[in-house]
Motif scaffolding. Structure first.
Motif, PDB file in Angstrom:
ATOM      1  N   LEU A 175     -29.897 -14.198 -31.278  1.00 35.97           N
ATOM      2  CA  LEU A 175     -28.755 -13.446 -31.818  1.00 35.97           C
ATOM      3  C   LEU A 175     -27.505 -14.318 -31.826  1.00 35.97           C
ATOM      4  CD1 LEU A 175     -29.288  -9.918 -30.255  1.00 35.97           C
ATOM      5  CD2 LEU A 175     -29.063 -10.418 -32.686  1.00 35.97           C
ATOM      6  N   ARG A 176     -27.316 -15.065 -30.747  1.00 37.88           N
ATOM      7  CA  ARG A 176     -26.152 -15.964 -30.674  1.00 37.88           C
ATOM      8  C   ARG A 176     -26.176 -16.978 -31.796  1.00 37.88           C
ATOM      9  NH1 ARG A 176     -25.571 -18.030 -24.491  1.00 37.88           N
ATOM     10  NH2 ARG A 176     -24.855 -16.127 -23.528  1.00 37.88           N
ATOM     11  N   LEU A 177     -27.347 -17.582 -31.989  1.00 41.85           N
ATOM     12  CA  LEU A 177     -27.462 -18.620 -33.010  1.00 41.85           C
ATOM     13  C   LEU A 177     -27.218 -18.029 -34.395  1.00 41.85           C
ATOM     14  CD1 LEU A 177     -29.564 -21.610 -33.162  1.00 41.85           C
ATOM     15  CD2 LEU A 177     -30.063 -20.024 -34.977  1.00 41.85           C
ATOM     16  N   ILE A 178     -27.760 -16.841 -34.644  1.00 41.37           N
ATOM     17  CA  ILE A 178     -27.586 -16.215 -35.958  1.00 41.37           C
ATOM     18  C   ILE A 178     -26.108 -15.904 -36.205  1.00 41.37           C
ATOM     19  CG2 ILE A 178     -28.071 -14.107 -37.281  1.00 41.37           C
ATOM     20  CD1 ILE A 178     -30.918 -14.192 -36.017  1.00 41.37           C
ATOM     21  N   VAL A 179     -25.422 -15.327 -35.200  1.00 39.45           N
ATOM     22  CA  VAL A 179     -24.012 -15.017 -35.440  1.00 39.45           C
ATOM     23  C   VAL A 179     -23.170 -16.291 -35.559  1.00 39.45           C
ATOM     24  CG1 VAL A 179     -24.063 -12.715 -34.432  1.00 39.45           C
ATOM     25  CG2 VAL A 179     -23.450 -14.643 -32.981  1.00 39.45           C
ATOM     26  N   MET A 180     -23.546 -17.341 -34.837  1.00 34.73           N
ATOM     27  CA  MET A 180     -22.764 -18.582 -34.947  1.00 34.73           C
ATOM     28  C   MET A 180     -22.905 -19.204 -36.331  1.00 34.73           C
ATOM     29  SD  MET A 180     -22.671 -20.696 -31.412  1.00 34.73           S
ATOM     30  CE  MET A 180     -24.405 -20.756 -31.048  1.00 34.73           C
ATOM     31  N   GLU A 181     -24.114 -19.146 -36.907  1.00 34.43           N
ATOM     32  CA  GLU A 181     -24.294 -19.724 -38.242  1.00 34.43           C
ATOM     33  C   GLU A 181     -23.650 -18.843 -39.314  1.00 34.43           C
ATOM     34  OE1 GLU A 181     -25.124 -22.853 -38.929  1.00 34.43           O
ATOM     35  OE2 GLU A 181     -25.197 -22.973 -36.753  1.00 34.43           O
ATOM     36  N   LEU A 182     -23.739 -17.519 -39.138  1.00 32.88           N
ATOM     37  CA  LEU A 182     -23.022 -16.625 -40.069  1.00 32.88           C
ATOM     38  C   LEU A 182     -21.526 -16.920 -39.996  1.00 32.88           C
ATOM     39  CD1 LEU A 182     -24.784 -13.180 -39.510  1.00 32.88           C
ATOM     40  CD2 LEU A 182     -24.748 -14.482 -41.633  1.00 32.88           C
ATOM     41  N   GLN A 183     -21.054 -17.163 -38.774  1.00 35.12           N
ATOM     42  CA  GLN A 183     -19.640 -17.452 -38.572  1.00 35.12           C
ATOM     43  C   GLN A 183     -19.225 -18.746 -39.268  1.00 35.12           C
ATOM     44  OE1 GLN A 183     -16.993 -15.799 -35.845  1.00 35.12           O
ATOM     45  NE2 GLN A 183     -16.489 -16.267 -37.939  1.00 35.12           N
ATOM     46  N   ARG A 184     -20.123 -19.726 -39.220  1.00 35.23           N
ATOM     47  CA  ARG A 184     -19.825 -20.992 -39.900  1.00 35.23           C
ATOM     48  C   ARG A 184     -19.655 -20.753 -41.398  1.00 35.23           C
ATOM     49  NH1 ARG A 184     -20.759 -25.488 -37.225  1.00 35.23           N
ATOM     50  NH2 ARG A 184     -22.364 -24.433 -36.030  1.00 35.23           N
ATOM     51  N   VAL A 185     -20.551 -19.936 -41.957  1.00 32.20           N
ATOM     52  CA  VAL A 185     -20.454 -19.621 -43.384  1.00 32.20           C
ATOM     53  C   VAL A 185     -19.133 -18.903 -43.655  1.00 32.20           C
ATOM     54  CG1 VAL A 185     -21.496 -18.331 -45.282  1.00 32.20           C
ATOM     55  CG2 VAL A 185     -22.966 -19.496 -43.631  1.00 32.20           C
ATOM     56  N   ALA A 186     -18.823 -17.884 -42.834  1.00 30.65           N
ATOM     57  CA  ALA A 186     -17.601 -17.102 -43.047  1.00 30.65           C
ATOM     58  C   ALA A 186     -16.371 -17.997 -42.921  1.00 30.65           C
ATOM     59  CB  ALA A 186     -17.528 -15.970 -42.029  1.00 30.65           C
ATOM     60  N   SER A 187     -16.374 -18.881 -41.935  1.00 30.06           N
ATOM     61  CA  SER A 187     -15.233 -19.767 -41.708  1.00 30.06           C
ATOM     62  C   SER A 187     -15.038 -20.731 -42.871  1.00 30.06           C
ATOM     63  CB  SER A 187     -15.452 -20.529 -40.408  1.00 30.06           C
ATOM     64  OG  SER A 187     -14.494 -21.532 -40.266  1.00 30.06           O
ATOM     65  N   HIS A 188     -16.139 -21.305 -43.355  1.00 32.77           N
ATOM     66  CA  HIS A 188     -16.030 -22.231 -44.484  1.00 32.77           C
ATOM     67  C   HIS A 188     -15.590 -21.494 -45.756  1.00 32.77           C
ATOM     68  CE1 HIS A 188     -17.118 -25.554 -42.186  1.00 32.77           C
ATOM     69  NE2 HIS A 188     -18.385 -25.749 -42.522  1.00 32.77           N
TER      70      HIS A 188
END
Lengths: 242, 366
Positions: free
Chosen positions: B97-110
């Motif tokens: 779950l952590r990894l999934i939210v961190m990668e979603l966050q990377r997309v959102a941030s970019h």
């Protein structure tokens, strides 16, 4: 008594208590067992299948107890044996040897492995040698990347920690320099790594450590006319309302 | 006779293109910048000082407010540091779950970066496209933890909330949607001649300079240095997934642009694999002592945030509160090269270069 001895004694306390309990348990078991066998015999007569199950369970219990005892002795042996050398020990030895050879024998205050932090090799260096050590580490040891600089107020003294990494090999190193609390000075690493510039300014601002050799040592976070250094442990705001 | 003199110009701290309260004082000779002095601290809240009075769980919401465009990675760097000190195991489902939210966050941030960067340069509509697509991720986060920006999602030893039923399916629906949108972005913007003229060859530096200035993230990789902490010093579950680290060659704003867009693609690639491997059941909190007291000692842990290396240096004395907590904020370190890049550039390029560095002022000031 040294700290370690005290600790050892404290640790042995509960272990002894455990032993006593075990002994007591051993003393009481024959009676219990006698009772059990009597019960077993009566059950055996009534239901041979159940008796077989009981026997199997008793055997399993015995096996578990034996395994536990074996594990305990192994653990005890492990505790008495010296800990295995850290996998990063050769790295640390190489860098300390280099510094002793190229800079000075007395340049290092201490060198150790920080096991908590994935066995990070850590050096404590004397401030008067820090600048030449920094250059040596960058040029001779490929520590081209300064990833972090932290300042810590230990109340007895102040400390600056430089976290270095080699981008080619991935080797890491932490270098610490201690500073006196009254007149804190640490040679600036900015001439060696440009990234130290703002990091050192931040430490100067928040902890009041002066970095001789820094090209532009000004406050960076707090206003220029701020009094005191907020990250000091004994910091009292001039105006408590602010 | 024409009288010429140097012009002192103040930009910010409320200028819209500085993305927060960042100020820069420039000296101009005509339209050319001769000197630039960044002035920071308008958003300095003393997070590190405040943390010394708080226990580790209480510090987590403070990390949300550093890089508020990427709160999930901030959460992670703190709990990861404490877990390293205490030698805690995190259950697999929680780590996924952590990894999934961190990668979603990377997309959102970019996406925030992409939209606002184009807005800075003068293109209005891409901003609307980016925020529309980012909204999907924000809604996913909202459903997961009830917040849109400051999630307070992770805990030492796991995560606060399990994924609600159907959440993972929604994430997997988002991946092909976003891939389609990326193609649209490329068609709309990436080949636009005016845009290319504004960013190609602007804000250039070489690998040696980038390393000297301690740059990280796209700012480092645009010079061709292959250094992504997800690969170089793998943490979490990243070693289980296949993905590429996009690199540039020229170290200019254009390369940084290409890298960030490509990183969205690579994050989607990681997400695709993570969803297939996601454990169907399991704990979301590991075995954690009631009082979180890391042993005396210190650690420095670091992860790859959307902006580069975010690090956490904890000095513990075995108490529930840290003795000293220092965050290595990538925006703060990356911004340092700005004055060097601006000298000799025209005033119009100031915003192009500043935007290319990709800062979040909450993280610069901390």
């Amino acid at each position: 008594m040294s700290e370690e001895e005290k600790k050892a004694q404290q640790e042995s306390g509960p272990a002894d208590a455990e032993k006593d309990e075990k002994q007591k348990a051993a003393e009481t078991t024959p009676i219990a067992e006698a009772g059990q066998t009597a019960a077993q015999q009566s059950v055996e007569a009534a239901d041979p299948e159940k008796a077989a199950k009981l026997k199997a369970a008793a055997e399993a219990r015995a096996a578990r107890a034996a395994a536990k005892a074996a594990a305990e002795t192994a653990e005890a042996a492990e505790a008495s044996a010296p800990p295995p050398p850290s996998p990063k020990q050769p790295e640390l030895d190489a860098v300390t040897a280099l510094i002793r050879r190229e800079v000075a024998d007395e340049a290092l205050e201490d060198a150790y492995i920080n096991e908590l932090n994935g066995h990070m090799p850590t050096l404590i260096v004397k401030n008067e040698y820090w600048r030449s050590i920094a250059e040596l580490l960058k040029i001779e040891n490929d520590f081209t990347y300064l990833r972090n600089v932290s300042g810590v107020d230990y109340e007895t003294h102040l400390e600056v920690v430089y976290h270095l990494v080699s981008l080619r090999s991935g080797r890491e190193l932490a270098v610490k320099i201690k500073a006196d609390r009254e007149k804190p000075e640490v040679s600036s690493a900015t001439p060696v790594w440009a990234t130290a510039n703002w990091n050192e300014r931040e430490i100067y601002d928040l902890l009041g450590i002066v970095f001789p050799g820094h090209p532009d040592l000004r406050r960076i976070m707090m206003p220029d006319d701020w009094a005191g250094h907020p990250l000091r442990k004994d910091y009292e705001p001039l105006d408590s309302e602010v | 006779m024409i009288r010429t003199e140097e012009l002192l110009l103040n930009v910010g701290p409320q200028h819209p293109s500085t993305h927060g309260v960042f100020r820069i004082v420039v000296k101009l000779d005509g339209e050319v910048i001769t000197e630039a002095t960044p002035v920071m601290g308008y958003l300095h809240r003393g997070t590190e000082k405040l943390a010394e009075q708080l226990n580790y769980t209480q510090i987590i919401p403070y990390t949300d407010r550093m890089d508020y465009v990427s709160a999930m990675t901030n959460n992670y760097v703190l709990v990861h540091a404490v877990e390293t000190m205490m030698g805690l195991e995190v259950p697999e489902r929680a780590e996924f779950l952590r990894l999934i939210v961190m990668e979603l966050q990377r997309v959102a941030s970019h996406l925030v970066w992409w939209g606002t960067y184009l807005l800075d340069i003068g293109a209005m509509s891409p901003f609307l496209y980016a925020f529309r697509d980012r909204e999907t991720i924000i809604n996913l986060f909202n459903e997961l933890c009830g917040a849109r920006l400051t999630y307070n999602y992770m805990r030492v030893g796991g995560v606060k909330w399990d994924a609600p039923p159907g959440w993972i399916d929604k994430v997997s629906e988002f991946i092909p949607y976003m891939e389609g949108k990326l193609r649209e972005y490329d068609k709309l913007v990436s080949g636009n001649e005016i845009f290319l003229a504004r960013i190609k060859g602007i804000g250039k530096y070489d690998a040696e300079t980038a390393i000297d200035y301690g740059l990280s993230g796209a700012n480092l990789r645009c010079t061709g240095v292959d250094w992504d902490l997800r690969k170089a010093e793998p943490y979490s579950l990243y070693s289980r997934f296949e993905f590429d680290v996009p690199l540039g060659q020229n170290g200019d704003c254009y390369d940084r642009y290409r890298i960030r867009l490509e990183e969205i693609r690579q994050s989607l690639r990681i997400l695709k694999q993570a969803i297939v491997q996601f454990p169907s059941s399991g704990e979301t909190m590991g075995k954690v002592p009631r009082a979180i007291r890391p042993p005396a000692g210190e650690v420095y842990t670091r992860i790859e945030s959307p902006r580069g290396e975010i690090g956490c240096h904890i000095v513990s004395k075995g108490k529930a509160e840290p003795y000293r907590l220092k965050f290595r904020r990538p925006s703060f370190v990356n911004l340092q090269i700005l004055p060097k890049l601006l000298i000799g550039e025209t005033m119009t390029n100031l915003i192009t270069i500043l935007g290319g560095v990709d800062i979040v002022v909450g993280e610069v000031d901390c």
